[in-house]
Design a protein around this motif. Structure first.
Motif, PDB file in Angstrom:
ATOM      1  N   UNK A  60       0.845  -1.185   0.000  1.00  0.00           N
ATOM      2  CA  UNK A  60       0.000   0.000   0.000  1.00  0.00           C
ATOM      3  C   UNK A  60       0.881   1.236   0.000  1.00  0.00           C
ATOM      4  N   UNK A  61       0.598   2.140  -0.917  1.00  0.00           N
ATOM      5  CA  UNK A  61       1.308   3.417  -0.889  1.00  0.00           C
ATOM      6  C   UNK A  61       0.775   4.295   0.232  1.00  0.00           C
ATOM      7  N   UNK A  62      -0.533   4.157   0.541  1.00  0.00           N
ATOM      8  CA  UNK A  62      -1.120   4.959   1.613  1.00  0.00           C
ATOM      9  C   UNK A  62      -2.558   4.526   1.864  1.00  0.00           C
ATOM     10  N   UNK A  63      -3.111   5.042   2.950  1.00  0.00           N
ATOM     11  CA  UNK A  63      -4.517   4.803   3.263  1.00  0.00           C
ATOM     12  C   UNK A  63      -5.357   5.887   2.610  1.00  0.00           C
ATOM     13  N   UNK A  64      -6.239   5.477   1.735  1.00  0.00           N
ATOM     14  CA  UNK A  64      -7.278   6.324   1.166  1.00  0.00           C
ATOM     15  C   UNK A  64      -8.389   5.406   0.680  1.00  0.00           C
ATOM     16  N   UNK A  65      -9.584   5.905   0.669  1.00  0.00           N
ATOM     17  CA  UNK A  65     -10.777   5.187   0.215  1.00  0.00           C
ATOM     18  C   UNK A  65     -10.547   4.462  -1.113  1.00  0.00           C
ATOM     19  N   UNK A  66      -9.853   5.111  -2.041  1.00  0.00           N
ATOM     20  CA  UNK A  66      -9.673   4.546  -3.378  1.00  0.00           C
ATOM     21  C   UNK A  66      -8.377   3.746  -3.521  1.00  0.00           C
ATOM     22  N   UNK A  67      -7.729   3.446  -2.404  1.00  0.00           N
ATOM     23  CA  UNK A  67      -6.505   2.639  -2.447  1.00  0.00           C
ATOM     24  C   UNK A  67      -6.587   1.403  -1.561  1.00  0.00           C
ATOM     25  N   UNK A  86       3.580   3.374   8.987  1.00  0.00           N
ATOM     26  CA  UNK A  86       3.024   3.250  10.329  1.00  0.00           C
ATOM     27  C   UNK A  86       1.747   4.066  10.522  1.00  0.00           C
ATOM     28  N   UNK A  87       1.757   5.340  10.149  1.00  0.00           N
ATOM     29  CA  UNK A  87       0.582   6.178  10.388  1.00  0.00           C
ATOM     30  C   UNK A  87      -0.607   5.675   9.581  1.00  0.00           C
ATOM     31  N   UNK A  88      -0.391   5.427   8.303  1.00  0.00           N
ATOM     32  CA  UNK A  88      -1.488   4.976   7.462  1.00  0.00           C
ATOM     33  C   UNK A  88      -1.912   3.558   7.799  1.00  0.00           C
ATOM     34  N   UNK A  92      -5.624   2.186   8.653  1.00  0.00           N
ATOM     35  CA  UNK A  92      -6.185   0.996   8.028  1.00  0.00           C
ATOM     36  C   UNK A  92      -6.783   0.049   9.059  1.00  0.00           C
ATOM     37  N   UNK A  93      -6.097  -0.141  10.178  1.00  0.00           N
ATOM     38  CA  UNK A  93      -6.570  -1.074  11.206  1.00  0.00           C
ATOM     39  C   UNK A  93      -7.603  -0.458  12.139  1.00  0.00           C
ATOM     40  N   UNK A  94      -7.787   0.851  12.056  1.00  0.00           N
ATOM     41  CA  UNK A  94      -8.743   1.524  12.937  1.00  0.00           C
ATOM     42  C   UNK A  94      -8.164   1.958  14.261  1.00  0.00           C
ATOM     43  N   UNK A  95      -6.853   1.782  14.446  1.00  0.00           N
ATOM     44  CA  UNK A  95      -6.229   2.241  15.691  1.00  0.00           C
ATOM     45  C   UNK A  95      -6.244   3.762  15.783  1.00  0.00           C
ATOM     46  N   UNK A  96      -6.183   4.434  14.646  1.00  0.00           N
ATOM     47  CA  UNK A  96      -6.287   5.882  14.585  1.00  0.00           C
ATOM     48  C   UNK A  96      -7.444   6.262  13.681  1.00  0.00           C
ATOM     49  N   UNK A  97      -8.012   7.434  13.932  1.00  0.00           N
ATOM     50  CA  UNK A  97      -9.006   8.011  13.035  1.00  0.00           C
ATOM     51  C   UNK A  97      -8.398   9.229  12.363  1.00  0.00           C
ATOM     52  N   UNK A  98      -8.702   9.461  11.088  1.00  0.00           N
ATOM     53  CA  UNK A  98      -8.167  10.658  10.425  1.00  0.00           C
ATOM     54  C   UNK A  98      -8.598  11.915  11.165  1.00  0.00           C
ATOM     55  N   UNK A 102      -7.701  18.601   9.858  1.00  0.00           N
ATOM     56  CA  UNK A 102      -7.043  18.743   8.560  1.00  0.00           C
ATOM     57  C   UNK A 102      -8.072  18.470   7.475  1.00  0.00           C
ATOM     58  N   UNK A 103      -8.077  19.297   6.406  1.00  0.00           N
ATOM     59  CA  UNK A 103      -9.107  19.145   5.380  1.00  0.00           C
ATOM     60  C   UNK A 103      -9.072  17.773   4.723  1.00  0.00           C
ATOM     61  N   UNK A 104      -7.867  17.230   4.466  1.00  0.00           N
ATOM     62  CA  UNK A 104      -7.769  15.905   3.867  1.00  0.00           C
ATOM     63  C   UNK A 104      -8.178  14.834   4.878  1.00  0.00           C
ATOM     64  N   UNK A 105      -7.791  15.032   6.122  1.00  0.00           N
ATOM     65  CA  UNK A 105      -8.195  14.084   7.157  1.00  0.00           C
ATOM     66  C   UNK A 105      -9.703  14.019   7.301  1.00  0.00           C
ATOM     67  N   UNK A 106     -10.353  15.174   7.229  1.00  0.00           N
ATOM     68  CA  UNK A 106     -11.814  15.201   7.331  1.00  0.00           C
ATOM     69  C   UNK A 106     -12.456  14.438   6.169  1.00  0.00           C
ATOM     70  N   UNK A 107     -11.869  14.574   4.971  1.00  0.00           N
ATOM     71  CA  UNK A 107     -12.380  13.831   3.815  1.00  0.00           C
ATOM     72  C   UNK A 107     -12.173  12.328   4.016  1.00  0.00           C
ATOM     73  N   UNK A 108     -11.004  11.942   4.519  1.00  0.00           N
ATOM     74  CA  UNK A 108     -10.757  10.526   4.800  1.00  0.00           C
ATOM     75  C   UNK A 108     -11.747   9.992   5.824  1.00  0.00           C
TER      76      UNK A 108
END
Length: 223
Positions: A60-67, A86-88, A92-98, A102-108
């Motif tokens: 995975x390059x990163x956590x995003x809905x389309x990835x 680590x952050x993403x 993915x596992x739900x340990x953190x919430x976006x 942050x505007x991108x975090x809110x979208x995630x």
């Protein structure tokens, strides 16, 4: 639509984003589309002549809905470790919430309502790790845990959403889709300096470059 980019790399054109299959030391899925791409992805994997169960690694390059969207839907046939920063990985596992701050975090956070958490094993990637023939490079900005992967042996760069392709050029990830565009620019420059030469540039959005990948990256860095 599935396209063969090299003898070892296939592109899956999904709903607005690309995923890839790489025949490395093991068969590797790179990113995984939206939650609505399961049928298309399964069909295109079958078209190549392999099965989902043949995949032994997910990068995975990163956590995003389309990835990350199809990962849970591909189980149980997909039973492979997922390599992610680590952050993403914690997203993915739900340990953190976006973060809503942050505007991108809110979208995630909003789009995350459509993503089912996979039960696959997660392997945390660190900068400089060797995964098959690929070297992992931490390239934050689009997301804090964004990683790119470059294989000198295959002459392939998996660039995720660090850049997009437009008219044959690589453009930095935009403000709307990034946590921090300043870090995006820094990451592009850093990757251009550190990564070995590669011909094929595979990004999440746009048409992959089948030649001159590292040259295009350096051109973007210089701009």
């Amino acid at each position: 639509m599935v396209s063969r980019l090299t003898d070892s790399v296939w592109q899956f054109e999904l709903r607005g984003a690309n995923a890839y299959l790489v025949d490395d030391d093991v068969l590797t899925l790179v990113d995984a589309g939206t939650p609505f791409d399961e049928e298309t992805l399964r069909s295109e994997i079958d078209e190549i002549g392999v099965a989902v169960s043949d995949i032994e690694r997910v990068l995975l390059t990163h956590y995003d809905f389309d990835h990350v969207g199809t990962l849970a839907a591909l189980e149980p046939e997909l039973d492979a470790p997922v390599y992610v920063g680590a952050y993403d990985g914690a997203l993915l596992t739900g340990e953190l919430s976006p973060p809503l701050t942050n505007h991108k975090g809110a979208l995630q956070r909003a789009l995350g309502a459509f993503v089912t958490t996979p039960s696959l094993a997660v392997q945390i990637v660190e900068d400089g790790d060797q995964i098959g023939s690929f070297t992992a490079y931490h390239t934050p900005g689009h997301s804090p845990g964004h990683y790119t992967y470059v294989s000198a042996d295959l002459s392939v760069g998996l660039l995720g959403d660090l850049v997009t392709e437009s008219g044959g050029r690589l453009e930095p990830s935009s403000w709307l889709m990034s946590y921090d565009t300043g870090r995006v620019r820094d990451s592009i420059r850093s990757l251009a300096e550190r990564a070995p030469e590669f011909e094929v540039a595979c990004m999440g959005h746009g048409t992959p470059l089948v030649s001159g990948g590292s040259d295009a990256l350096r051109s973007t860095a210089s701009r």
